[in-house]
Design a protein around this motif. Structure first.
Motif, PDB file in Angstrom:
ATOM      1  N   GLY A 113       5.197 -21.634  -1.218  1.00 12.09           N
ATOM      2  CA  GLY A 113       6.478 -21.088  -1.636  1.00 12.09           C
ATOM      3  C   GLY A 113       6.254 -19.838  -2.455  1.00 12.09           C
ATOM      4  O   GLY A 113       5.136 -19.310  -2.537  1.00 12.09           O
ATOM      5  N   TRP A 114       7.337 -19.386  -3.093  1.00 10.57           N
ATOM      6  CA  TRP A 114       7.294 -18.123  -3.835  1.00 10.57           C
ATOM      7  C   TRP A 114       7.696 -18.337  -5.286  1.00 10.57           C
ATOM      8  O   TRP A 114       8.587 -19.127  -5.597  1.00 10.57           O
ATOM      9  CB  TRP A 114       8.230 -17.106  -3.193  1.00 10.57           C
ATOM     10  CG  TRP A 114       7.797 -16.677  -1.829  1.00 10.57           C
ATOM     11  CD1 TRP A 114       8.064 -17.301  -0.631  1.00 10.57           C
ATOM     12  CD2 TRP A 114       6.998 -15.539  -1.512  1.00 10.57           C
ATOM     13  NE1 TRP A 114       7.490 -16.624   0.409  1.00 10.57           N
ATOM     14  CE2 TRP A 114       6.831 -15.522  -0.096  1.00 10.57           C
ATOM     15  CE3 TRP A 114       6.420 -14.522  -2.256  1.00 10.57           C
ATOM     16  CZ2 TRP A 114       6.115 -14.538   0.567  1.00 10.57           C
ATOM     17  CZ3 TRP A 114       5.697 -13.533  -1.610  1.00 10.57           C
ATOM     18  CH2 TRP A 114       5.541 -13.542  -0.219  1.00 10.57           C
ATOM     19  N   LEU A 115       7.012 -17.608  -6.173  1.00 11.38           N
ATOM     20  CA  LEU A 115       7.348 -17.552  -7.590  1.00 11.38           C
ATOM     21  C   LEU A 115       7.485 -16.100  -8.011  1.00 11.38           C
ATOM     22  O   LEU A 115       6.840 -15.218  -7.433  1.00 11.38           O
ATOM     23  CB  LEU A 115       6.254 -18.191  -8.449  1.00 11.38           C
ATOM     24  CG  LEU A 115       6.075 -19.701  -8.452  1.00 11.38           C
ATOM     25  CD1 LEU A 115       4.912 -20.070  -9.353  1.00 11.38           C
ATOM     26  CD2 LEU A 115       7.339 -20.405  -8.905  1.00 11.38           C
ATOM     27  N   ALA A 116       8.297 -15.862  -9.037  1.00  9.75           N
ATOM     28  CA  ALA A 116       8.295 -14.540  -9.659  1.00  9.75           C
ATOM     29  C   ALA A 116       6.903 -14.274 -10.195  1.00  9.75           C
ATOM     30  O   ALA A 116       6.263 -15.161 -10.778  1.00  9.75           O
ATOM     31  CB  ALA A 116       9.325 -14.491 -10.785  1.00  9.75           C
ATOM     32  N   ALA A 117       6.402 -13.063  -9.998  1.00  7.60           N
ATOM     33  CA  ALA A 117       5.054 -12.733 -10.463  1.00  7.60           C
ATOM     34  C   ALA A 117       4.909 -12.954 -11.965  1.00  7.60           C
ATOM     35  O   ALA A 117       3.842 -13.333 -12.448  1.00  7.60           O
ATOM     36  CB  ALA A 117       4.728 -11.282 -10.101  1.00  7.60           C
ATOM     37  N   SER A 118       5.990 -12.756 -12.712  1.00  4.76           N
ATOM     38  CA  SER A 118       5.936 -12.931 -14.162  1.00  4.76           C
ATOM     39  C   SER A 118       5.798 -14.390 -14.574  1.00  4.76           C
ATOM     40  O   SER A 118       5.509 -14.675 -15.740  1.00  4.76           O
ATOM     41  CB  SER A 118       7.191 -12.336 -14.801  1.00  4.76           C
ATOM     42  OG  SER A 118       8.360 -12.986 -14.297  1.00  4.76           O
ATOM     43  N   ALA A 119       6.007 -15.320 -13.630  1.00  8.83           N
ATOM     44  CA  ALA A 119       5.898 -16.750 -13.943  1.00  8.83           C
ATOM     45  C   ALA A 119       4.476 -17.261 -13.804  1.00  8.83           C
ATOM     46  O   ALA A 119       4.212 -18.430 -14.054  1.00  8.83           O
ATOM     47  CB  ALA A 119       6.823 -17.557 -13.030  1.00  8.83           C
TER      48      ALA A 119
ATOM     49  N   LEU B  46       9.495 -23.394  -7.566  1.00 14.47           N
ATOM     50  CA  LEU B  46       8.839 -22.765  -6.428  1.00 14.47           C
ATOM     51  C   LEU B  46       9.823 -22.835  -5.270  1.00 14.47           C
ATOM     52  O   LEU B  46      10.267 -23.920  -4.894  1.00 14.47           O
ATOM     53  CB  LEU B  46       7.550 -23.514  -6.097  1.00 14.47           C
ATOM     54  CG  LEU B  46       6.707 -22.969  -4.941  1.00 14.47           C
ATOM     55  CD1 LEU B  46       6.068 -21.648  -5.320  1.00 14.47           C
ATOM     56  CD2 LEU B  46       5.642 -23.980  -4.534  1.00 14.47           C
ATOM     57  N   THR B  47      10.182 -21.690  -4.694  1.00 14.21           N
ATOM     58  CA  THR B  47      11.220 -21.655  -3.668  1.00 14.21           C
ATOM     59  C   THR B  47      10.668 -21.221  -2.315  1.00 14.21           C
ATOM     60  O   THR B  47       9.620 -20.586  -2.223  1.00 14.21           O
ATOM     61  CB  THR B  47      12.358 -20.707  -4.078  1.00 14.21           C
ATOM     62  OG1 THR B  47      11.820 -19.396  -4.347  1.00 14.21           O
ATOM     63  CG2 THR B  47      13.063 -21.224  -5.317  1.00 14.21           C
ATOM     64  N   VAL B  48      11.414 -21.555  -1.274  1.00 15.03           N
ATOM     65  CA  VAL B  48      11.004 -21.234   0.092  1.00 15.03           C
ATOM     66  C   VAL B  48      10.944 -19.730   0.306  1.00 15.03           C
ATOM     67  O   VAL B  48      10.027 -19.209   0.942  1.00 15.03           O
ATOM     68  CB  VAL B  48      11.982 -21.885   1.100  1.00 15.03           C
ATOM     69  CG1 VAL B  48      11.670 -21.425   2.520  1.00 15.03           C
ATOM     70  CG2 VAL B  48      11.906 -23.406   1.001  1.00 15.03           C
ATOM     71  N   GLY B  49      11.929 -19.013  -0.224  1.00 12.49           N
ATOM     72  CA  GLY B  49      11.960 -17.562  -0.092  1.00 12.49           C
ATOM     73  C   GLY B  49      11.668 -16.883  -1.409  1.00 12.49           C
ATOM     74  O   GLY B  49      11.468 -17.523  -2.438  1.00 12.49           O
ATOM     75  N   ARG B  50      11.637 -15.569  -1.385  1.00 14.71           N
ATOM     76  CA  ARG B  50      11.371 -14.793  -2.602  1.00 14.71           C
ATOM     77  C   ARG B  50      12.597 -14.805  -3.512  1.00 14.71           C
ATOM     78  O   ARG B  50      13.501 -13.999  -3.361  1.00 14.71           O
ATOM     79  CB  ARG B  50      11.003 -13.354  -2.241  1.00 14.71           C
ATOM     80  CG  ARG B  50       9.803 -13.248  -1.322  1.00 14.71           C
ATOM     81  CD  ARG B  50       9.417 -11.805  -1.103  1.00 14.71           C
ATOM     82  NE  ARG B  50       8.479 -11.668   0.007  1.00 14.71           N
ATOM     83  CZ  ARG B  50       7.851 -10.555   0.321  1.00 14.71           C
ATOM     84  NH1 ARG B  50       8.040  -9.461  -0.395  1.00 14.71           N
ATOM     85  NH2 ARG B  50       7.019 -10.507   1.352  1.00 14.71           N
ATOM     86  N   GLY B  51      12.603 -15.730  -4.426  1.00 12.53           N
ATOM     87  CA  GLY B  51      13.721 -15.853  -5.344  1.00 12.53           C
ATOM     88  C   GLY B  51      14.958 -16.473  -4.730  1.00 12.53           C
ATOM     89  O   GLY B  51      16.043 -16.408  -5.317  1.00 12.53           O
ATOM     90  N   ARG B  52      14.808 -17.114  -3.587  1.00 10.52           N
ATOM     91  CA  ARG B  52      15.965 -17.707  -2.924  1.00 10.52           C
ATOM     92  C   ARG B  52      15.487 -18.869  -2.043  1.00 10.52           C
ATOM     93  O   ARG B  52      14.297 -19.107  -1.897  1.00 10.52           O
ATOM     94  CB  ARG B  52      16.691 -16.666  -2.068  1.00 10.52           C
ATOM     95  CG  ARG B  52      15.781 -16.023  -1.036  1.00 10.52           C
ATOM     96  CD  ARG B  52      16.494 -14.944  -0.222  1.00 10.52           C
ATOM     97  NE  ARG B  52      15.571 -14.228   0.645  1.00 10.52           N
ATOM     98  CZ  ARG B  52      15.095 -14.692   1.789  1.00 10.52           C
ATOM     99  NH1 ARG B  52      15.441 -15.888   2.204  1.00 10.52           N
ATOM    100  NH2 ARG B  52      14.253 -13.967   2.515  1.00 10.52           N
ATOM    101  N   GLY B  53      16.444 -19.564  -1.454  1.00 10.39           N
ATOM    102  CA  GLY B  53      16.112 -20.666  -0.550  1.00 10.39           C
ATOM    103  C   GLY B  53      15.925 -21.969  -1.299  1.00 10.39           C
ATOM    104  O   GLY B  53      16.064 -22.058  -2.525  1.00 10.39           O
TER     105      GLY B  53
END
Length: 282
Positions: A132-138, A93-100
Motif C-alpha cells: 500500500g501507500w503512505l505519505a512519505a512524511s509518515a 496504509l491505503t491502496v492508493g496514494r492517499g486514497r482508497g
C-alpha cells in the motif's frame, strides 16, 4: 530437505501477548507489525505460539493469525530490508496514494519495507506481502523523526492500557520503551527490568531529559516509571500520558506518587540500539 521454521515476523498492526494461550488470559504486552520473534513452541494446529520478541527478549503467547512463520535466515533478511519505521502515532496504509481502502493501520515504530519516494508518497510492503501507500512524511529511518520532547507532545493524552504498547493505549513501561527506542535507546519491556538496566545518578548530578524516574510501593519492586524532561518535570503514562512534577509547590505535582519516589536513574551507553541479535545464539 524442508527448512525448519524457527522464527516469525509480526504481520498485523498490534498482536496481543498473553500469559497463557487463552483469550481470557492476562494481556502482558503487544508486538508491533514488523517485529521479529523466535518461536518457542505452540499448540496443536498452530493456533497459539509461545514466542520471544527479539527486540526486548519479552516472552508470551500470541495467536498464530498475526505471524508469518519463517526461517532464521529469512527473518534476518526481513530485518535488513525493513529499515523504514513508522514515524506517526498511527497512520493508515491505503491502496492508493492517499486514497482508497485501508490495507492496515500502522503504529509508531512499526517496521516496513519502503520503496523510494514517489512525490509525496512511498509504497510500502508488509511482512505477509500486502502492499500500500503512505505519505512519505509518515516514514522514518534510523534517525529520530522528532526530538524526545516533540514525540512526547505528540502522545499527550494517550490513555493508559495494561499491557498496551501502541499509541492507542500504553502502560507506563511501554511508553518509556517506545519513546526512547525512537531516540536510539533499547529498553527492556517491564518497569522493574528497566530499573535494573539503569544506574543511579551520581550525587549532585541533576536529572536531565531522557533520564528515568522510578516509583514503588513500600517493600515492593519499582512498578511505575517516567521519562525526565529537565527542570524536575517528567512525562509518564498514569491514567493517560501527561507531564508531572515531584515538587509539592508545583501545580503539576503528583501527590500520590511523591511517597513512592525511588530515584532518578540513567541508561548507560551500551543500551544504544545495535544490530539484530537472536537470543537463541547464546
Amino acid at each position: 530437505m524442508k527448512a525448519t521454521l524457527t522464527h516469525a515476523v509480526v504481520s498485523i498492526a498490534a498482536l496481543d501477548v498473553r500469559r497463557r494461550p487463552d483469550h481470557a488470559a492476562e494481556l502482558t504486552s503487544q508486538l508491533l507489525l514488523g517485529e521479529v520473534v523466535r518461536l518457542l513452541g505452540g499448540t496443536r494446529g498452530g493456533q497459539w505460539w509461545r514466542v520471544q520478541n527479539l527486540a526486548d527478549g519479552y516472552r508470551g503467547w500470541v495467536r498464530g493469525w498475526g505471524l508469518v512463520p519463517t526461517t532464521r535466515s529469512r527473518a534476518e533478511s526481513w530485518r535488513r530490508r525493513a529499515r523504514a519505521r513508522v514515524a506517526r502515532p498511527v497512520v493508515d496504509l491505503t491502496v492508493g496514494r492517499g486514497r482508497g481502502g485501508v490495507v492496515s493501520p500502522l503504529f509508531l515504530n512499526s517496521a516496513v519495507i519502503a520503496a523510494p519516494r514517489q512525490g509525496r508518497h512511498r509504497r510500502v510492503e508488509l511482512p505477509d506481502g500486502r502492499r500500500g501507500w503512505l505519505a512519505a512524511s509518515a516514514i522514518g529511518g534510523d534517525k529520530p523523526s522528532l526530538t524526545l520532547v516533540q514525540r512526547i507532545r505528540s502522545l499527550m493524552g494517550v490513555p493508559y492500557h495494561w499491557g498496551g504498547r501502541t499509541p492507542v493505549g500504553f502502560d507506563c513501561s511501554a511508553f518509556t520503551q517506545q519513546v526512547l527506542w525512537e531516540q536510539g535507546l533499547a529498553l527492556p519491556r517491564d518497569c522493574h527490568h528497566q530499573f535494573r538496566a539503569s544506574s543511579p545518578l551520581a550525587e549532585g548530578n541533576p536529572p536531565g531529559t531522557g533520564d528515568l524516574v522510578f516509583f514503588a510501593a513500600a517493600g515492593a519492586p519499582p512498578s511505575h516509571v517516567g521519562i525526565g524532561l529537565g527542570g524536575g518535570y517528567f512525562a509518564h503514562c498514569r491514567g493517560r500520558v501527561m507531564i508531572s512534577s515531584l515538587d509539592p509547590g508545583n501545580p503539576l505535582c503528583d501527590k500520590e506518587l511523591v511517597p513512592q519516589f525511588v530515584g532518578w536513574r540513567r541508561l548507560p551507553s551500551r543500551h544504544a540500539r545495535r544490530g539484530w541479535r537472536d537470543p537463541g545464539e547464546g
